[in-house]
Every structure is written in C-alpha cells, then in structure tokens.
Enzyme design. Structure first.
Site: not given
Ligand code: RB5
Length: 144
Positions: A7-8, A64, A66, A97, A132
């Site tokens: 994503d962005h 993304c 996180t 694993h 595993h």
């Molecule tokens: C976008 O702001 C953020 O929520 C997304 O990139 C991600 O971290 C979601 O899990």
C-alpha cells in the site's frame, strides 16, 4: 518469479526491494501501488497472495505500514502461508518451520538494509519438512 506489492505506507520500501531483487537477477512482478497516494492494503495484499496461490509466482512479498494488515489479508487466500517478520531470525524460521510462501514487511518499521537481509534470508532458506510438514498440513485442516 517473485511477486511484490504494497500500500502507500510501504511504497518506498516496496520499490527499493523490487529494484534490489532485480539487480540481484530475480524476475520480479510488481503489482503496485504505483504512487504514494492512500489506498487500501487488503486489495494489494490479496493480489500478491493470488499470484503465489495460482503458481504464477514462487514467493510473494507484501508490505503495508506495519505489515500486520497485509499479513492478515494475504493469509486469507487458500494455500497462502504469510509470515509477518521483523528480523532475520523470523524470516529464516518462517521458511524452515512454517514453509511460508509470502513474507509480510512493515514499511514504517524496517530500514532498507534490514529489509534487504530479511528478503535474502527468506528467499534462500529451505523448508525443513519432517515434523514441520505435519504441522503445516494441519493448517489446511483448520475450518470454521
Ligand atoms: C495505513 O495507514 C496503515 O494502516 C497500513 O499501511 C497498515 O499498517 C495496516 O496494517
């Protein structure tokens, strides 16, 4: 073929890793995004997962902010074992694993250097099988 998408929030790290892998000689399919404009991560994580589930790509890398949302979305596609990793130990064990076929990374969590090492480890570590394999097979047996 390695599929990569984000994503962005991970646009820059995604592009960095794409170019890094291409420079190392990998064939890479970049499914977007193509700009840092805000988008919804499930769409891009699903695209990566479907490329792997269909067999078009051997491995996927989904990103993304996180890596959490991307990993949740990708693992909902049948046949996908997506591992959210934050270090090289996790990236290695995800392959040894868990036979993970998609690596999830956080663009707001990782620096370029660590992400490069994690991708190297993930793509170059074999599944150990044995006990595993029994456990991984059990994942597909989990139903609602
Ligand atoms: C976008 O702001 C953020 O929520 C997304 O990139 C991600 O971290 C979601 O899990």
């Amino acid at each position: 073929m390695i599929c990569i998408g984000s994503d962005h929030a991970a646009f820059e790290l995604k592009n960095h890793l794409r170019d890094y892998l291409i420079n190392k000689g990998y064939e890479v399919k970049d499914i977007g995004v193509d700009s840092p404009i805000s988008v919804n991560y499930p769409k891009y994580a699903e695209k990566v997962a479907r490329e792997v589930a269909s067999g078009s790509c051997q491995y996927g890398i989904t990103l993304c902010g996180t890596g959490i949302g991307a990993s949740m979305a990708a693992s909902r596609v049948k046949g996908i074992r997506c591992a959210l990793c934050t270090n090289t130990f996790m990236a290695r064990l995800a392959r040894q694993h868990n036979d993970a076929n998609v690596l999830a990374l956080g663009g707001r969590v990782l620096g370029n250097g660590l992400a490069e090492e994690m991708v190297d480890v993930f793509l170059n570590t074999e599944f150990e099988g044995g006990r595993h394999a029994v456990r991984v097979a059990m994942l597909d047996d989990i139903k609602d």
